[in-house]
Design an enzyme around this catalytic site. Structure first.
Site, mmCIF file in Angstrom:
data_model
loop_
_atom_site.group_PDB
_atom_site.id
_atom_site.type_symbol
_atom_site.label_atom_id
_atom_site.label_comp_id
_atom_site.label_asym_id
_atom_site.label_seq_id
_atom_site.Cartn_x
_atom_site.Cartn_y
_atom_site.Cartn_z
ATOM 1 N N LYS A 113 0.699 -1.020 -0.204
ATOM 2 C CA LYS A 113 0.140 0.137 0.075
ATOM 3 C C LYS A 113 0.727 1.099 -0.254
ATOM 4 O O LYS A 113 0.549 2.222 -0.338
ATOM 5 C CB LYS A 113 -0.934 -0.262 1.333
ATOM 6 C CG LYS A 113 -1.688 -0.764 1.302
ATOM 7 C CD LYS A 113 -2.936 -1.300 2.710
ATOM 8 C CE LYS A 113 -3.747 -2.429 2.585
ATOM 9 N NZ LYS A 113 -4.815 -2.265 3.188
ATOM 10 N N LYS A 205 -7.873 -11.712 -5.420
ATOM 11 C CA LYS A 205 -9.267 -12.011 -3.702
ATOM 12 C C LYS A 205 -10.133 -10.825 -4.765
ATOM 13 O O LYS A 205 -9.829 -9.709 -4.883
ATOM 14 C CB LYS A 205 -8.526 -11.522 -2.764
ATOM 15 C CG LYS A 205 -9.583 -11.790 -2.027
ATOM 16 C CD LYS A 205 -8.851 -11.895 -0.089
ATOM 17 C CE LYS A 205 -9.965 -12.394 0.732
ATOM 18 N NZ LYS A 205 -9.078 -12.206 2.155
ATOM 19 N N LYS A 208 -12.751 -4.431 -1.872
ATOM 20 C CA LYS A 208 -13.568 -3.260 -1.862
ATOM 21 C C LYS A 208 -12.846 -1.977 -2.456
ATOM 22 O O LYS A 208 -13.593 -1.016 -2.673
ATOM 23 C CB LYS A 208 -14.052 -2.747 -0.699
ATOM 24 C CG LYS A 208 -15.639 -3.828 -0.053
ATOM 25 C CD LYS A 208 -15.513 -2.883 1.306
ATOM 26 C CE LYS A 208 -14.750 -3.356 2.200
ATOM 27 N NZ LYS A 208 -14.887 -2.953 4.449
#
Length: 342
Positions: A113, A205, A208
């Site tokens: 991230k 995967k 969201k």
């Protein structure tokens, strides 16, 4: 005997999707009868990336309502919002002060991230696993349901509890046996449905955070949108469906979704659909998804139409969670040498 305690939660960042439901919440519902269950909406974690304050408040309520709509029973489980229990933030600070920086810098999710955020990466993103450790350790959880992608975070929580708190600040009884300050939790790896993959890439995967909304089916998608997303889901040119072929991740994922959503299980789903073409199978999967989500959506609408009831559930959960969390926080404060409040 006391039932083993389980703690888990989901971030309120956008609407929950099939992966959240089939991989986590559905299993939470099953655990309620046999375990002492604590389920929180982890809103503090949601601000480690840029966020919209008004949307955060709405998503927090929506996530809590979806917990209940999916079958979490506040008479059996403690349902609460993370930020409503101040002990999460305080224990996080105490654990920060004993956690080596290099433990956090090696965390895989932070590395991934941080690359995306560049110069805007926050201290909160680096510290996310310590807050997660505080979440888990506050409630003396025996078991923590985690997917494969969260195992590293749970291992960090275990290391902090054992190596940085218990071994340094624990005491001994008269017989010389160690008295730990914090309970060291065990992982609960849930196999079936634990990894629901993206509709646009069967190797990744369902998430969201994926900018492509077609990659996921949310629990509140209307029937026509569910059908549209499944119709556009990535497939391959091979006739028939199968499980376990690494060259056909989409076939494995979509057939697995049908097995779960229809309730038929993998063996029956394979027997029914193994020889089908995609044009026959996709409408079948869409129908199963629509019907599986129909009762969830109906209960959700009922819950949101009665905001007083939802607020009462969260207030009751806050009271129960605060009592449990403060007992642990008090033990840690005492072990670290803080003067008790008058």
């Amino acid at each position: 005997m006391a039932r083993p305690r389980v703690l888990s939660g989901v971030q309120p960042t956008g609407c929950l999707h099939l992966g959240n439901w089939l991989g986590a919440i559905r299993n939470w519902v099953d655990l309620q009868a046999s375990h002492d269950t604590f389920f929180c909406v982890v809103d503090l974690h949601a601000i480690t990336v840029p966020h919209n304050p008004e949307q955060l408040a709405e998503d927090t309520l929506s996530t809590a309502a979806l917990y209940l709509a999916c079958g979490i029973d506040p008479n059996q489980s403690t349902v609460f919002v993370q930020s409503h229990v101040a002990a999460h933030s305080e224990l996080c600070w105490l654990l920060n002060c004993v956690t080596p920086l290099n433990w956090l810098e090696r965390m895989i999710q932070f590395k991934e991230k941080a690359v995306k955020q560049g110069d805007q990466v926050s201290v909160g993103l680096l510290d996310y696993p310590v807050l997660m450790a505080a979440d888990i350790l506050l409630y003396g959880a025996d078991l923590v349901p985690v997917g494969e992608d969260q195992k590293q975070h749970l291992e960090l929580a275990r290391d902090i509890a054992q190596q940085r708190i218990n071994s340094r600040f624990g005491s001994k009884d008269a017989a010389g046996e160690e008295i730990p300050v914090l309970k060291v939790p065990q992982p609960m790896i849930l196999k079936e449905g634990a990894r629901v993959m993206s509709l646009t890439d069967g190797a990744n995967k369902m998430s969201k955070s994926d900018p492509n909304e077609g990659s996921r089916i949310t629990l509140l998608d209307p029937p026509e949108l569910i059908t549209k997303k499944i119709k556009r889901a990535k497939t391959d040119p091979t006739m028939g469906l199968e499980f376990g072929n690494p060259e056909r991740p989409e076939a494995d994922n979509l057939l697995g979704l049908y097995a779960l959503l229809s309730g038929k299980g993998r063996q029956s789903a394979l027997a029914e659909c193994g020889a089908m073409g995609w044009g026959t199978f996709k409408p079948l999967l869409a129908e199963a998804a629509v019907e599986a989500l129909r009762p969830v959506q109906e209960r959700y609408r009922d819950l949101r139409s009665d905001p007083g009831h939802l607020q009462a559930v969260l207030k009751d959960g806050q009271i129960k969670a605060t009592e449990a969390a403060n007992a642990t926080l008090s033990a840690v404060r005492q072990a670290l040498g803080f003067l008790p409040a008058a």
